[in-house]
Write an enzyme that holds these catalytic residues in place. Structure first.
Site, PDB file in Angstrom:
ATOM      1  N   ASP A 196      18.650 -20.496 -26.829  1.00  0.00           N
ATOM      2  CA  ASP A 196      19.094 -19.130 -26.569  1.00  0.00           C
ATOM      3  C   ASP A 196      20.507 -19.159 -25.991  1.00  0.00           C
ATOM      4  OD1 ASP A 196      19.438 -16.450 -25.698  1.00  0.00           O
ATOM      5  OD2 ASP A 196      17.281 -16.225 -25.456  1.00  0.00           O
ATOM      6  N   HIS A 251      27.165 -11.766 -24.336  1.00  0.00           N
ATOM      7  CA  HIS A 251      27.054 -12.624 -25.510  1.00  0.00           C
ATOM      8  C   HIS A 251      28.379 -12.635 -26.262  1.00  0.00           C
ATOM      9  CE1 HIS A 251      22.430 -11.760 -25.685  1.00  0.00           C
ATOM     10  NE2 HIS A 251      22.791 -12.482 -24.644  1.00  0.00           N
ATOM     11  N   SER A 307      19.214 -10.774 -27.989  1.00  0.00           N
ATOM     12  CA  SER A 307      18.251 -11.800 -28.377  1.00  0.00           C
ATOM     13  C   SER A 307      17.004 -11.248 -29.059  1.00  0.00           C
ATOM     14  CB  SER A 307      17.820 -12.616 -27.151  1.00  0.00           C
ATOM     15  OG  SER A 307      18.899 -13.319 -26.608  1.00  0.00           O
TER      16      SER A 307
END
Length: 576
Positions: free
Chosen positions: A66, A469, A116
């Site tokens: 991740d 991110h 995610s």
């Protein structure tokens, strides 16, 4: 033939801005043209002998780092080498040596930079989705409960496809078992944070037709059919054990879903094991237990750098994976297992690269363990990431500079202050002040930038834990049956299709194809450390990790030349 060459390495003087460790290359022959010509020839020979394995995959294992973007993977490779005393840049992570590598586009349907949940829906279900949604298609927007319960808007994942094919399935993570990535494997929800009923109640009556993610895990297909569930998340399941745990999603309905899961399985005549410590995991009998649930934290599994390594603490990811595989491979029809290194992402959100990269290397150990446990002729192993982060690797540090160390570029930096190789474009490390005349950044002279709590400088300030991110492509690495289908830049959703096609499940139950009569893979270690292993399993290679041995570290003082260092290296050189 194999020849063993003794190489004498002499380290020349270097200058660095402050006292810090500089690691040495493992092979002094790097300066010779012949070294690189030999290196290139070996890689050409490997490529020429690279097979296409068209066998039907009995097993599929997906490792998901991740937040493990290309930068994180590069830095993790260097850290791995430096922990062994080498400079690190020349080494390899286990998946660097996989037979096929491609790139994946990570955007969500409604976001350039993804989260995610929707990314997990893509690589598990083969369908791109909207930000913060799991197990539903693009007709469902975030928190749209009515749209999410429309059957046509829900999508099945490879977990369901595998179960329908008679395979056993498992999910292992270092995050909560109800967190975004594992949730996408089994749940249908318009909001990834509806992990317990309390979070749903907070969003009003419009959520009433929906079911929280924890309940879906134990009540609905395919979650209730998972043979292995391991990770954190006791709190969401109503089985919290830590009175001082942060209250993220405490159930309001008073239900203990772990107890209900045990009771439901007992009613079916099945045996269960509920694990909360490393000792529990070590003592479980996977061969004679029908269902295993391990919850090793009220929230997430503790960071690798922080976890209690005693029998009463939380296990290493590698230990969880080993037990999961022992359990799942007893099914003669095969299995599907998803393993998530979930806390790489968490540490990066907090702009703590040391924690993040230790999590990455813990996942790498789990991959290495897996390569030794399975038959690679019948098992497709895929390693990828859901998205990247905004950590960058910059400056012009000398070769072997501590990856968490500092850089001094007098010619390029106008304020003449040192800075770290690893930095963030946004994050908690923002630290600029105004001295009345100009903006001044933090002076790192004398600061231990290798500390696990250190947060490098960021260009844009964020709240705690809110570094974002990144939106660039991520790599996907594959080895085993049909791995060659990863061959260019693909949509992230393509991962689910390749995994399903390799195993002839889900949308690809009709995939008749010839089976290879010969399986041979030539491996060699980077930088002259060469191992050719033709036993069909590559166990010797994968157990070594592709780094080579030798090298060393020296401490360089500010403005001073380094002492000479002599290192003796033993190399394996393979020729055809």
């Amino acid at each position: 033939m194999l020849s063993f060459v003794m190489v004498l390495g002499v380290v020349t003087a270097l200058v660095v801005p402050s006292a810090q460790v500089v690691f040495l290359p493992p092979d002094s022959r790097e300066t010779e043209t012949s070294f690189w010509m030999e290196h290139g020839l070996r890689e050409i020979k490997e490529a020429l002998h690279q097979p296409r394995i068209t066998n039907k995959a009995k097993n599929v294992i997906l490792f998901l780092g991740d937040g493990m973007g290309v930068t994180a993977a590069t830095v993790g490779r260097i850290l791995k080498g430096q922990k062994k005393g080498n400079s690190g840049e020349e080494g390899s992570l286990v998946w660097d040596r996989f037979s096929n590598i491609a790139l994946l586009k990570t955007y969500n349907l409604d976001r350039q930079v993804p989260d995610s949940a929707a990314t997990a829906t893509a690589f598990l279900a083969g369908v791109k989705a909207n930000y913060y949604t799991v197990g539903v298609n693009g007709h469902v927007k975030m928190k749209d409960c009515p749209a999410s319960i429309v059957p046509e808007n829900q999508v099945d994942t490879i977990i369901k496809w595998a179960q329908d094919a008679g395979k056993d399935t498992g999910v292992v993570t270092t995050a909560q078992v109800t967190h975004a990535t594992p949730a996408a494997a089994y749940a249908k929800s318009p909001f990834r944070y509806w992990q317990c009923d309390t979070k749903m109640m907070a969003d009003g009556n419009q959520t009433l037709p929906c079911k929280d993610i924890a309940r879906q895990l134990v009540e609905d297909e395919p979650g209730r059919n998972l043979k292995v569930i391991m990770g954190g998340g006791r709190q969401e399941m109503g089985a919290g054990l830590e009175p001082d745990a942060e209250k993220k999603c405490v159930r309001s309905d008073g239900r203990n879903l772990v107890t209900e899961w045990q009771q439901a399985k007992a009613a079916e005549g099945a045996s269960t094991a509920y694990l909360t410590t490393t000792e529990d995991l070590m003592n479980v009998d996977p061969k004679n237990t029908d269902y295993i649930m391990g919850l090793f934290g009220d929230l997430h599994v503790p960071y690798e750098m922080d976890r209690d390594t005693s029998p009463q603490g939380a296990p290493h990811l590698k230990e969880m994976v080993k037990v999961a595989i022992k359990k799942l491979k007893r099914n003669h029809n095969g299995f599907f297992l998803m393993v998530e290194g979930g806390r790489i992402d968490h540490a990066l959100h907090h702009a703590m690269p040391r924690r993040a990269l230790e999590e990455l290397l813990a996942m790498e150990e789990a991959v290495q363990e897996t390569m030794e446990e399975v038959d690679l002729e019948e098992t497709l192993v895929v390693v990828t990431a859901d998205h990247s982060h905004v950590m960058t690797m910059n400056g012009y540090p000398v070769r072997g500079n501590d990856i968490f160390g500092k850089v001094m570029n007098e010619d390029d930096v106008s304020d003449h202050l040192p800075y770290t190789t690893l930095m963030f474009t946004n994050g908690e490390g923002f630290n600029y002040t105004w001295d009345g005349q100009e903006v001044v950044r933090r002076n790192l002279t004398g600061v231990d930038t290798t500390d696990k709590e250190f947060r490098p400088l960021a260009a844009v300030p964020t709240y705690k834990g809110s570094e974002t991110h990144g939106g660039e492509d991520v790599a996907v690495y594959a080895h085993g049956p049909m791995a060659h289908l990863f061959h260019r830049v693909h949509e992230q959703s393509y991962v689910a299709h390749v995994m399903a096609y390799s195993a002839c499940i889900g949308p690809y139950t009709d995939c008749d194809r010839p089976k290879n009569t010969h399986y041979k893979h030539i491996n060699h270690h980077n930088h002259g450390h060469n191992v050719d292993d033709d036993d069909g399993h590559n166990k010797a290679y994968y157990s070594q990790g592709g780094d080579g041995n030798g090298g060393g570290a020296v401490v360089l003082s500010s403005g001073a030349a380094v002492m000479s260092c002599v290192a003796v290296m033993v190399m394996k050189m393979a020729w055809w």
